[in-house]
Design an enzyme around this catalytic site. Structure first.
Site, PDB file in Angstrom:
ATOM      1  N   TYR A   1      -6.279 -85.634 -27.607  1.00 56.44           N
ATOM      2  CA  TYR A   1      -7.117 -86.682 -28.207  1.00 56.44           C
ATOM      3  C   TYR A   1      -7.900 -86.147 -29.405  1.00 56.44           C
ATOM      4  O   TYR A   1      -8.035 -86.816 -30.434  1.00 56.44           O
ATOM      5  CB  TYR A   1      -8.083 -87.256 -27.172  1.00 56.44           C
TER       6      TYR A   1
ATOM      7  N   VAL B   1      -1.848 -66.014   3.598  1.00 53.11           N
ATOM      8  CA  VAL B   1      -3.104 -65.936   4.347  1.00 53.11           C
ATOM      9  C   VAL B   1      -2.976 -64.771   5.322  1.00 53.11           C
ATOM     10  O   VAL B   1      -1.935 -64.619   5.987  1.00 53.11           O
ATOM     11  CB  VAL B   1      -3.386 -67.238   5.124  1.00 53.11           C
TER      12      VAL B   1
ATOM     13  N   ARG C   1      -5.146 -70.330  11.205  1.00 53.03           N
ATOM     14  CA  ARG C   1      -5.803 -71.411  11.940  1.00 53.03           C
ATOM     15  C   ARG C   1      -7.310 -71.491  11.666  1.00 53.03           C
ATOM     16  O   ARG C   1      -8.088 -71.904  12.511  1.00 53.03           O
ATOM     17  CB  ARG C   1      -5.522 -71.305  13.445  1.00 53.03           C
TER      18      ARG C   1
ATOM     19  N   GLY D   1      -8.019 -72.788   8.456  1.00 51.35           N
ATOM     20  CA  GLY D   1      -7.996 -73.706   7.332  1.00 51.35           C
ATOM     21  C   GLY D   1      -7.959 -73.043   5.973  1.00 51.35           C
ATOM     22  O   GLY D   1      -8.202 -73.706   4.957  1.00 51.35           O
ATOM     23  N   VAL D   2      -7.642 -71.748   5.924  1.00 50.30           N
ATOM     24  CA  VAL D   2      -7.661 -71.026   4.650  1.00 50.30           C
ATOM     25  C   VAL D   2      -6.606 -71.563   3.696  1.00 50.30           C
ATOM     26  O   VAL D   2      -6.871 -71.772   2.508  1.00 50.30           O
ATOM     27  CB  VAL D   2      -7.467 -69.511   4.877  1.00 50.30           C
ATOM     28  N   GLY D   3      -5.392 -71.793   4.208  1.00 52.92           N
ATOM     29  CA  GLY D   3      -4.322 -72.306   3.357  1.00 52.92           C
ATOM     30  C   GLY D   3      -4.670 -73.648   2.735  1.00 52.92           C
ATOM     31  O   GLY D   3      -4.424 -73.886   1.542  1.00 52.92           O
ATOM     32  N   TYR D   4      -5.269 -74.531   3.527  1.00 49.26           N
ATOM     33  CA  TYR D   4      -5.680 -75.840   3.000  1.00 49.26           C
ATOM     34  C   TYR D   4      -6.730 -75.693   1.906  1.00 49.26           C
ATOM     35  O   TYR D   4      -6.709 -76.401   0.896  1.00 49.26           O
ATOM     36  CB  TYR D   4      -6.224 -76.715   4.130  1.00 49.26           C
TER      37      TYR D   4
ATOM     38  N   GLU E   1      -8.075 -80.733 -19.769  1.00 48.50           N
ATOM     39  CA  GLU E   1      -8.298 -79.974 -20.997  1.00 48.50           C
ATOM     40  C   GLU E   1      -7.190 -80.232 -22.008  1.00 48.50           C
ATOM     41  O   GLU E   1      -7.441 -80.407 -23.202  1.00 48.50           O
ATOM     42  CB  GLU E   1      -8.362 -78.479 -20.679  1.00 48.50           C
ATOM     43  N   ALA E   2      -5.930 -80.257 -21.513  1.00 43.69           N
ATOM     44  CA  ALA E   2      -4.810 -80.484 -22.411  1.00 43.69           C
ATOM     45  C   ALA E   2      -4.863 -81.892 -22.994  1.00 43.69           C
ATOM     46  O   ALA E   2      -4.603 -82.096 -24.186  1.00 43.69           O
ATOM     47  CB  ALA E   2      -3.495 -80.271 -21.651  1.00 43.69           C
TER      48      ALA E   2
END
Length: 263
Positions: free
Chosen positions: A224, A191, A197, A199-202, A218-219
């Site tokens: 299936y 970041v 501070r 909240g970018v990382g979150y 998707e996998a």
């Protein structure tokens, strides 16, 4: 889906494993449904005053253009390298490092890197208009155009679907059938120091969890389908996003009936 995070500067390095059980040890754990986060302390960063940013203008998404990949590469060079700005030929050296990271990013995200099932570069971006003149260095280094407006990459990470990351601690969970598509790693988490501070990382990690969940779904769907199931319907995508989990599918399979034997 399991995660291992590495390269999280000026914060904590986070290991995320797809194991819902706590181990009862004295280390600090934060448990959430089907995930466990272990924080390994590193050197504390200096206090940086967070600027006033309209957080509604953040966009957290997978990179879709080479211009955005280049901006992300420049942010990583800026974050992961302690370079003396007054050093001789420093700009050329920064560009050289950015070019190396850019080429490696293109190779990984295009699926050409051996050992990786897939890689997504996930970025946090802001409109250039949101950043004042005090962000001149960040804007000049990490700006790109999305075709509508100029934006700046202010956070970035790689989401890697693979058995293990080269030169990193190898994960062991989940185990059993399908571990090749059921394990993902986070790397190059960064970041911009000017946006700490906020909240970018979150936001980046939350987005990576949702993308990894979609990959896992998707996998599983492919498994299936290869087993003869057909998709009948799916829950609305907005509902899955609201509940912060992968979209649920309803699949069906017609089983042959056994003839009734007459006596």
């Amino acid at each position: 889906m399991a995660f291992l995070c590495s390269s999280l500067p000026s914060s904590s390095s986070i290991a995320i494993f797809g194991d819902p059980n706590t181990d009862g040890s004295s280390r600090s754990y934060l448990s959430i449904p089907s995930l466990k986060l272990r924080f390994r302390p590193v050197a504390a960063s200096s206090h940086i005053c967070a600027p006033a940013i309209d957080k509604s203008t953040f966009v957290i998404s997978e990179s879709v253009s080479e211009d955005e990949l280049w901006a992300a590469a420049c942010l990583r060079v800026r974050t992961f390298n302690e370079l003396n700005p007054s050093a001789y030929n420093i700009q050329d050296h920064r560009r050289y490092l950015a070019e190396r990271e850019f080429e490696a990013l293109k190779e990984r995200t295009s699926g050409k890197r051996e050992g990786f099932t897939r890689v997504a570069c996930i970025n946090a971006t802001l409109p250039l208009s949101q950043l004042s003149s005090s962000f001149e260095d960040l804007c000049s280094a990490c700006k790109f155009s999305d075709g509508i407006e100029d934006r700046v990459v202010v956070g970035s990470l790689d989401l890697n679907q693979c058995r293990w990351l080269p030169d990193e601690i190898a994960g062991t969970k989940p185990e059993g059938i399908g571990v090749d598509f059921a394990r993902a790693y986070l790397s190059n988490v960064c970041v911009a120091k000017e946006l700490h501070r906020n909240g970018v990382g979150y936001k980046l990690i939350d987005k990576s969890k949702r993308v990894a969940g979609e990959w896992d779904n998707e996998a599983a769907k492919s498994l299936y389908m290869k087993s003869g199931f057909e998709q009948e319907t799916a829950e609305p995508a907005w509902q899955a996003r609201y509940l912060n989990r992968p979209q649920r599918l309803l699949l069906w399979l017609a089983l042959p009936t056994s003839p009734i034997m007459s006596m």
